[in-house]
Structures are given as C-alpha cells and as structure tokens.
Write a protein that holds these residues in place. Structure first.
Motif, mmCIF file in Angstrom:
data_model
loop_
_atom_site.group_PDB
_atom_site.id
_atom_site.type_symbol
_atom_site.label_atom_id
_atom_site.label_comp_id
_atom_site.label_asym_id
_atom_site.label_seq_id
_atom_site.Cartn_x
_atom_site.Cartn_y
_atom_site.Cartn_z
ATOM 1 N N SER A 20 -43.588 9.201 -59.683
ATOM 2 C CA SER A 20 -45.139 9.051 -60.203
ATOM 3 C C SER A 20 -46.016 10.064 -59.263
ATOM 4 C CB SER A 20 -45.568 7.696 -58.510
ATOM 5 O OG SER A 20 -44.435 6.565 -58.734
ATOM 6 N N TYR A 385 -46.048 5.633 -53.198
ATOM 7 C CA TYR A 385 -45.065 5.199 -53.124
ATOM 8 C C TYR A 385 -45.588 3.193 -52.909
ATOM 9 C CZ TYR A 385 -42.439 9.037 -50.937
ATOM 10 O OH TYR A 385 -41.899 9.751 -51.333
ATOM 11 N N TRP A 388 -43.262 2.455 -56.208
ATOM 12 C CA TRP A 388 -41.719 2.246 -55.980
ATOM 13 C C TRP A 388 -41.745 0.807 -55.895
ATOM 14 C CZ3 TRP A 388 -38.368 5.707 -58.089
ATOM 15 C CH2 TRP A 388 -38.570 6.470 -58.290
ATOM 16 N N ASN A 397 -33.009 5.730 -58.366
ATOM 17 C CA ASN A 397 -35.246 5.222 -57.635
ATOM 18 C C ASN A 397 -34.663 5.930 -55.989
ATOM 19 O OD1 ASN A 397 -35.832 4.193 -60.013
ATOM 20 N ND2 ASN A 397 -35.046 1.925 -59.543
ATOM 21 N N MET A 401 -38.008 8.368 -56.185
ATOM 22 C CA MET A 401 -38.548 7.977 -54.208
ATOM 23 C C MET A 401 -38.943 9.695 -53.600
ATOM 24 S SD MET A 401 -38.114 4.480 -53.773
ATOM 25 C CE MET A 401 -39.390 5.024 -51.662
ATOM 26 N N ASP A 404 -40.687 12.484 -55.753
ATOM 27 C CA ASP A 404 -42.238 12.087 -55.515
ATOM 28 C C ASP A 404 -42.642 12.422 -54.473
ATOM 29 O OD1 ASP A 404 -41.532 11.453 -58.323
ATOM 30 O OD2 ASP A 404 -42.437 9.297 -57.615
#
Length: 484
Positions: A20, A385, A388, A397, A401, A404
C-alpha cells in the motif's frame, strides 16, 4: 492461495498482494462558515459545503462575510477552501444560532462533518463568523447536586437567589432532572438552562414542589460561578477533534488581560486564539477585521511552501492588513500573550504573525504545527491500513503491513516532518483475539518541533586590546609607521 486443481501447462497470474503506497491526504484546506446574503444560491446552497479553488469563484459569493474573509485568505497566498453558507437570522441571537448549527442535521459549524463524505477532503483549519471572543463573566459554570432527594413524583422547581450585588447581575436558570428506573423518585442532575452573568458570589438554590408524596425529601445543590465560554467556540471544540482539524478564532479585541481571560475558557487543545483583530484601510478609514482568516490564509501559504505541514504559522509577513486594532509591543505585550497561548500580531520589520500555541495545558501538543503534523500522519496511516482490512491473516501480510507503515514514516522523516518513527506488533496480539480477526499495531513518531526561543549570550574579552597593541607594534616595526 494458488489454485491447486489439475492443469497441464504453464500459466501466469498477478498477485493481488501489493504494498500500500503512502497517500497523504489534503491537509491544506480551510473550512469557512458564515453568512453571505447576496451569494448565488445555486453556486453556494445553504449548509452545503462547497469547494472554492481560487479567487475567480468569489463573484458568486457576493459581498458578505464569507466573500470578504475568503478573499483575505487568498490574499495571504492561501489555497483552496471549503465554504459553508448559512442564512442570517432576524436578530443577532438567531444568526449566531444559524452559525453554530445543529449536530444532528450537520448544519452551521457541524457541516464540517460532511466535508469528507461530500468532497473527499477533510478540512485542516476551521474558521467561522461570529463574536468568538465574547464570554459571560460571572456566570454559572456548574450546578452540583449535593443530595438527590427521595420519593419525588415530579421534578422540583429550582430558584436561585443572592449572587452578590454587582450591577447588571442576572441569576441563572436551573432545572432539576428527575431519575428513571432504579433512580426514580430522585433528582439525578441539575441542568443549567441559562448561566446568568455578573455574579460576584455563588447564588443559593432553593427547591420546591416535587409532587405530593407524603414522605418526599427535596434535593439540595450548589452553583459554581466563573467565566462561561463562548457557544460558537464550544461547537468548534466539539467538531475540531472529530475531523482532526484546528480552529482559529478571534479573541475579545479589547485588552491583553481580556484576551488571556478568554483563552482560559478554552479547552480541547485544538483552538488557536488570536488577539487583537487586524486593521484594513477602507478609503482612508481604519476598519477592524477578523484576524483568524489572515492566520488561516498564511497557514495555508506555509503548508504549500517547502516547510509543508510541519512549518509554523508564526513569524510570517502579513500581506492583507494595514495594522492591528491594538498596538502590541514586542516583546513585552507579545510575550505575555504568547506565554498564555494567545497568538498575536506584531510590527517588527513589518506586520507579522507572532505565536502558534494552541489553547492547551498539555505542552507536548502546544504547537499548532506539531498537532497538524500528527493529524497528517494519523490520517495517512489510517488510509494505508484501510487497504489491509479483510486480507488473510498470514505472516507475509503481517510483515507487509509493518513495512508499509515503516515506508510511510521514512517518507515523512525524509521530508523533515518527523524526526523518526517505527511500527511494531503490539502486546495485545493473542491467539484468542487474532482468531477474531483483530490485529494490534503500535506506531511511534516524533513530529519536528519549533525553535520558539533562541537565547544568545554575549561576552566581553579585553584580550582584544592586546591584539590591537600587537598590530600597531607590528606596523611600527615592519610597516609604514615610524618612530621619529
């Protein structure tokens, strides 16, 4: 997860699990709320937040308060604003009610709550019409229930008396609130309907009525008096944290002491009080105008500059004013105001803004730019977020997270908005909570602060006399000077 069903051959699929990218939302939009009777209703419907991207749209705003202040905002180099037009009432009290608006209907100041949904932009600064610097001196700031009474079948009446002998005193109007359910038959609260004013002593409360029950016992209570805050500013204190904004407001525009007294009625840590007002030259006549739109326009100008969101609104040249409504002597007057978290206008190498401390006792969040920086980062992290949410709970993942978030913090650090930061998995993560789809991340960062006080210590050094003597002796021995 890969498709494990039978297939003979090779095929390529593109993974949806992409990082992201940091998206920094617009933190340079100011919300203006006020009247403009001759505005084009088609272009600016009542209580409909409307984006204004440049001065060319001002003609449709007419010549009212909104048009004047938005023009001043653009005159200070500010960028796009959101305008919310309200109608003027039959009198000043009705107009103030329209300016404040209604939370349930999202009108007036509360229309700021609709900006994100309607326009996709959350305002960073709120400015509104109205006498924001007016407070009620010696009013009821709290009604305290001492005993609740018992066996009451209806709310008793409350009468205030006393309150001192000051001229113009107005006693408060207070209602008793009767309890329900387990609290039935008792008073659970005292509600201030009208705070009164100019009381020099706490009034006495008398209770009567309460129904006809033979064994009823009436409640007792007391009143605390003090300065009652401005209702317009109260609405701003409610809305500002809900939209992650700060509100710029004008003070009483009378004396330094009155400005500090006004500031003491403020709370919430998101209000920047400014005093005095500015002056413009209207055909050779000095006219006082609000200073809040001037500061808001300059703040917008700063955000667009290389300093960005973490830059300060203070110590910036003012373009649109001819003076200030009250002379502020630097540093005597300005220090008194700034120390008490009141921004002001000084005339040092031209008119300039001076001070950027929000009205708060929490000094770590005092600087307007620090609060703005944290708001920007919190918004950005929420957006990152959001992408996500509902992805699979896997190690990849979780790592993605965290990376990112770290990438976003590095970008803010490289832009000199923060000194540094990091993201990590919080201690609240446990299998029982994770199995319910809950993930806990901790984030730390430190916004770049301001050098508000620069201390310089000078010293005398008489050894420079020796240097002078040596220079002269050298000139006698080797230079053009001679001794006869």
């Amino acid at each position: 997860m890969a498709d494990l069903s039978y297939f003979h051959g090779s095929r390529v699929s593109e993974s949806p699990d992409t990082p992201s990218l940091v998206r920094i939302s617009n933190h340079n939009t100011t919300f203006y709320n006020g009247t403009s009777a001759d505005a084009d209703p088609a272009a600016f419907p009542v209580n409909q937040p409307t984006m204004v991207t440049g001065a060319s749209a001002l003609s449709a705003l007419g010549n009212g308060w909104l048009a004047q202040q938005v023009a001043r905002h653009f005159g200070e180099g500010g960028s796009a604003v959101i305008v919310n037009r309200v109608v003027a009432g039959a009198n000043a009290q009705a107009t103030e009610a329209n300016i404040i608006g209604d939370m349930a209907q999202r009108t007036g100041i509360y229309a700021a709550l609709r900006c994100k949904g309607l326009l996709g932009v959350r305002p960073a600064v709120l400015v509104t019409e109205g006498d924001t610097g007016a407070i009620i001196e010696g009013g009821a700031i709290g009604a305290v229930l001492a005993t609740a009474g018992s066996n009451l079948t209806e709310a008793p009446t409350v009468t205030a008396s006393g309150g001192g002998t000051a001229a113009g005193k107005v006693l408060p109007v207070i209602e008793a609130v009767l309890g329900e359910g387990a609290a039935a038959g008792t008073v659970v609260a005292l509600r201030i309907v009208n705070p009164g004013r100019l009381m020099s002593a706490a009034p006495t409360l008398a209770f009567a009525g309460g129904g006809s029950h033979g064994s009823k016992v009436l409640p007792t209570g007391t009143v605390n008096i003090g300065d009652v805050g401005n209702p317009i500013v109260t609405a701003l204190q409610i809305v500002a944290p809900m939209v992650r904004a700060r509100a710029y407001v004008d003070g009483p525009n009378t004396t330094n002491a009155a400005a500090v007294r006004f500031r003491k009625t403020l709370s919430g840590g998101r209000i920047l009080p400014i005093d005095p007002r500015g002056l413009i030259n209207d055909g050779g006549v000095p006219v006082a105008v609000p200073a809040a739109p001037v500061f808001a326009g300059i703040r917008s100008r700063v955000v667009m500059s290389p300093d960005g969101v973490s830059g300060s609104v203070s110590n910036k040249p003012i373009r649109t004013l001819a003076g200030s409504a009250r002379t502020i002597v630097y540093p005597e007057d300005s220090n008194y105001l700034n120390e008490n978290h009141v921004a002001t206008i000084i005339n040092e190498n031209g008119l300039r803004t001076w001070g950027s401390r929000l009205a708060t006792s929490d000094l770590i969040w005092a600087f307007d730019s620090v609060r703005a920086t944290a708001d920007m980062i919190n918004d950005s992290l929420e957006q990152i977020y959001f992408e996500w949410v509902d992805r699979k709970f896997t190690a990849g993942n979780l790592k993605g997270m965290i990376e990112d978030g770290m990438a976003a913090l590095r970008a803010f650090r490289d832009a000199e908005h923060i000194l540094g930061g990091k993201v990590w998995l919080g201690d609240l993560n446990t299998p029982t909570l994770n199995a319910q789809g809950k993930v806990f991340l901790n984030v730390e960062f430190e916004p770049v602060g301001l050098m508000e006080q620069i201390s310089i210590t000078t010293h005398r050094n008489i050894a420079y006399y020796q240097l002078l003597l040596d220079q002269v002796r050298g000139a006698i021995d080797n230079g053009p000077l001679t001794v006869s």
